[in-house]
Design a protein around this motif. Sequence first.
Motif: not given
Length: 670
Positions: A569-576
């Motif tokens: 899975n890939i998620y953006r580094r920036a919150s959230p």
Amino acid sequence: MVRLSALSLCLATLFGCSTAQVELPISATALEYEPDWTSIYYSKSQPLLIGNDGSAAAGGFHTFSLNGNSSSLTEVASVAPGRTKLMTVVYNVGREDLIISIDQPTSVLRAYKINDLEPIPSIKTTVLGDWSALCTWKADSGDQYLFLFGKKQAKQFLVRRRRAFEIVEIQTFPVPLEVSSCAVSLPAGRIYIGADDDSNVYSFELAESTANPMMDVVGGVNDGITGLAIYVGAEQDYLLVAETDVIAVYTTSLELLGTMELSGAQEIEIQGLSVHQTASISYPSGAIAYALEYDDGAGFGVSSLQGILPQLNLTLNTRYNPSNRLAHFANGGDGDDPAIWLSPVSPDLSRIITTTKSDESPSLGVFDLTGKLLQTIKAGEPNNVDIIYGFAVGNETRDLAFAACREDNTLCLFEITSEGTLRTISGGSHPTPIEVYGSCTFKSPSSGKTYLFVNAKSAEYLQYELGSTANGTLTTTFLRSFTAGSGGQVEGCVVDNENGWLFVGEEPLGLWRYDAEPDSDVSEGFSVDVVSTSGGNLYADVEGVTLVPGKTNDEGFIIVSCQGVSAYNIYRRASPHDFVMTFTITGNMDGSVDRVSNTDGIAVIGNALNADFPNGFFVTHDDANELPEGGTSEEASFKLVSLEDILGAEAVASLGLLGQVDTQWNPRSS
């Protein structure tokens, strides 16, 4: 879900048995040349058509962009060593992509770097004869071979780089015709040859041998053969045969599937056929290129495959790309986790450090970017490994490798030399009160201090400050402990140094974020995502966690491995930390590299490293290493995939993911 293969994305199947006839319009041309031969250079940023010039006045060859938007091909560069008929492309010879050509006046084989056509002085070999076809083959060993065909004979050469680039003649062998066309099936390991005065197609198996190959007659076509090319499908290849103004599509056993008749001019004759399968700006369904003669002149032509193959009941395969690389290497035992060390000397000298936690040979392994094992060093069953850059040891600054060693439940540290090898260091082992499992490091942006995190399966996290005495002995100071997640088993973790965030993988449940500073409140973590059974996007077990830095603190990505489904899975580094996508890694087309299964530790880097990895790469543990001859190796392996093939893949390119990666990231700058 986006699927990634050893070459790029998971391939669509090309199939069908239609004998329909379709019109194939000429999309773009470059005229005023004396053409015979074409070749294609696969590149995501600048794919090229390469065409010869056989004129006595100029000669040489030319490169044309396949990203143009007009009916005229845009010339990129040219060289003029003399009247030239043949040239081809070889990939990744000593980390360089090359054009190999032979001129007709002197029969000299020459090589040029693809990007600027700079000649390579060490490759200048005279091969006397009247040569009429040239093809290239990359063996499973990684060695690159050339086959040069003439009047009833052929020569095989090895192209390699040792201290310098060189071409070595392997053998000369007879062929039953004066070959004018050739095409190589990389997945099948066969070469197909034909002649313009013979309707038969011949073939032989490609092998790293000095024995004369056995020639087979595949079958006959309707007319003399003026060009051959291979279209690569997921399960089988297809042979494209140019017959004056018609391109026939056959199976490799010569069953006719359909024909494409060129249109847009009168008295068309084509030869020197080549195919560009990967989607480009101008040719989203790929293209066919050829040397062209017709009533308005002579030169080079390109035809778009947009809407063509479906008319022949064939499915497009724009995923194939011979320039994409997936390396794999055995770890020598029970491997688990990798880390990537960025060399301060040269990016292409960077290293991959892996753990082996088996009882027989517990160690850390050091590999180069081709997967070649350079070193093993004994360590006490290291489970996870991480890199510390620029740490002050006494009066010197050194890079360190940090691991959690399960043999004696210690924090293990090794020095990384400037050459990228490991060596022991004073104060390199420190006891802990827990049964260690996962680990990661943190360098505070506010204090500049370096910290070590280590966890137990019980979800207990310990944080230590790393220090050094004046005489260069490493020290650790315990600072705090806390329970991560909901108390389920944890292992993988990574720290975003710039933002001060610790990301923790809780294997049965999900991904958590905590503040990494030792004085922060960790009584409650931030839930980034949970497994699908709890309504999230993750899949148990949640294992490795890694970060690729972006150009700003808000750009970049968190990548998490999901062991239960062998996916990521890939998620953006920036919150959230918004979820971006899930991808998997499948085997390459010829079966020499298997799919990733039961994945565990992962690491990533976005820096421009070499010709193989101009945008960095992703490395992952593969527990069940399936062998090409069948069965499964007792050794775990690691697989390397270009980051461009993940974040810049066609299916996700519109998201602009690759452009957010910092290709000049400097971990020693702060």
